[in-house]
Scaffold this motif. Sequence first.
Motif, mmCIF file in Angstrom:
data_model
loop_
_atom_site.group_PDB
_atom_site.id
_atom_site.type_symbol
_atom_site.label_atom_id
_atom_site.label_comp_id
_atom_site.label_asym_id
_atom_site.label_seq_id
_atom_site.Cartn_x
_atom_site.Cartn_y
_atom_site.Cartn_z
ATOM 1 N N GLY A 36 0.903 -1.008 -0.094
ATOM 2 C CA GLY A 36 -0.059 -0.046 0.048
ATOM 3 C C GLY A 36 0.872 1.392 -0.124
ATOM 4 N N ARG A 37 2.177 1.206 0.133
ATOM 5 C CA ARG A 37 2.973 2.401 0.087
ATOM 6 C C ARG A 37 3.064 3.161 -0.977
ATOM 7 N NH1 ARG A 37 6.842 3.529 3.648
ATOM 8 N NH2 ARG A 37 8.498 4.102 2.285
ATOM 9 N N GLN A 56 3.875 7.445 -5.165
ATOM 10 C CA GLN A 56 5.216 7.380 -4.713
ATOM 11 C C GLN A 56 5.775 6.059 -4.607
ATOM 12 O OE1 GLN A 56 7.117 10.556 -3.413
ATOM 13 N NE2 GLN A 56 5.425 11.326 -4.884
ATOM 14 N N THR A 57 7.088 5.811 -4.831
ATOM 15 C CA THR A 57 7.736 4.613 -4.398
ATOM 16 C C THR A 57 9.140 4.912 -3.780
ATOM 17 O OG1 THR A 57 8.210 2.478 -5.582
ATOM 18 C CG2 THR A 57 8.948 4.534 -6.746
ATOM 19 N N ASP A 58 9.634 3.843 -3.385
ATOM 20 C CA ASP A 58 11.201 3.922 -2.857
ATOM 21 C C ASP A 58 12.137 3.550 -3.546
ATOM 22 O OD1 ASP A 58 9.834 4.288 -0.014
ATOM 23 O OD2 ASP A 58 9.565 1.915 0.011
ATOM 24 N N LEU A 59 13.097 4.268 -3.594
ATOM 25 C CA LEU A 59 14.435 4.065 -4.057
ATOM 26 C C LEU A 59 15.179 3.114 -3.226
ATOM 27 C CD1 LEU A 59 15.389 7.403 -5.637
ATOM 28 C CD2 LEU A 59 14.529 5.668 -6.838
ATOM 29 N N ARG A 103 11.807 8.437 -1.065
ATOM 30 C CA ARG A 103 10.419 8.543 -1.718
ATOM 31 C C ARG A 103 10.599 9.437 -2.917
ATOM 32 N NH1 ARG A 103 6.925 4.588 -0.612
ATOM 33 N NH2 ARG A 103 5.310 5.999 -0.839
ATOM 34 N N VAL A 104 9.998 8.848 -3.953
ATOM 35 C CA VAL A 104 9.876 9.645 -5.222
ATOM 36 C C VAL A 104 8.650 9.373 -6.049
ATOM 37 C CG1 VAL A 104 12.532 10.040 -5.691
ATOM 38 C CG2 VAL A 104 11.200 7.985 -6.569
ATOM 39 N N PRO A 137 12.015 10.550 -13.641
ATOM 40 C CA PRO A 137 12.873 9.985 -14.485
ATOM 41 C C PRO A 137 13.503 8.612 -14.146
ATOM 42 C CG PRO A 137 13.155 12.428 -14.741
ATOM 43 C CD PRO A 137 12.498 12.031 -13.448
ATOM 44 N N ARG A 138 14.088 8.687 -12.838
ATOM 45 C CA ARG A 138 14.733 7.438 -12.255
ATOM 46 C C ARG A 138 13.515 6.310 -12.623
ATOM 47 N NH1 ARG A 138 19.353 6.722 -9.830
ATOM 48 N NH2 ARG A 138 19.818 9.005 -9.756
ATOM 49 N N ILE A 139 12.499 6.425 -12.237
ATOM 50 C CA ILE A 139 11.666 5.369 -11.993
ATOM 51 C C ILE A 139 11.430 4.980 -13.682
ATOM 52 C CG2 ILE A 139 9.364 4.576 -11.361
ATOM 53 C CD1 ILE A 139 11.323 5.024 -9.204
ATOM 54 N N GLU A 140 11.005 5.919 -14.427
ATOM 55 C CA GLU A 140 10.944 5.728 -15.776
ATOM 56 C C GLU A 140 12.066 4.984 -16.577
ATOM 57 O OE1 GLU A 140 8.756 6.361 -18.778
ATOM 58 O OE2 GLU A 140 7.085 6.706 -16.971
#
Length: 177
Positions: A6-7, A12-15, A20-21, A26-29
């Motif tokens: 559920g985070r 947002q997601t964790d690197l 959190r980004v 662009p990093r997740i892309e």
Amino acid sequence: MSIYTGRGDDGQTDLRDMTRVSKASPRIEAYGTVDELNALVGTIHPTGHDDVDERLREIQNHLHVVQADFANPDPDEDDPAIRADHIETVEDWIDEYDEELEPLRSFILPTGSERGAQLHHARTVCRRAERRAVALAAEEEINEQAVQYLNRLSDGLFTFGRVVNARDGEPEESPQY
């Protein structure tokens, strides 16, 4: 370990360092597109050619390293990272397969046998992953060898597609202008 936490429900997601980004960053892309490429490569083997299959498995491991590399904004020396020897390995494969192929005299259509065409498709996704990595590098510091690896890998996937098509007896078609 639960598959869902559920985070990420807020976009947002964790690197890797737990920063959190946005899932649209662009990093997740960049690493998300590498993940897409890795999954696509996974659908291609078995090709019917053991040497190609072995290399595709190795590429999947390399791509996992690229993902880890891009997911880490502040890497330590012992963190996973693409190195020059990864790039050299792909170059060696290209050189080896080029000896098996007729010289390329013009552009070719991305077609052929089922596996050959899938390798051409993987090449296009690899090029997109490279573009995402270049966009990331314009905004943040990243391992430039990972970008170089994706560039070389797209050439490798093109060559693999040609080899599989040649071995499968599929002629190369040039575009008509």
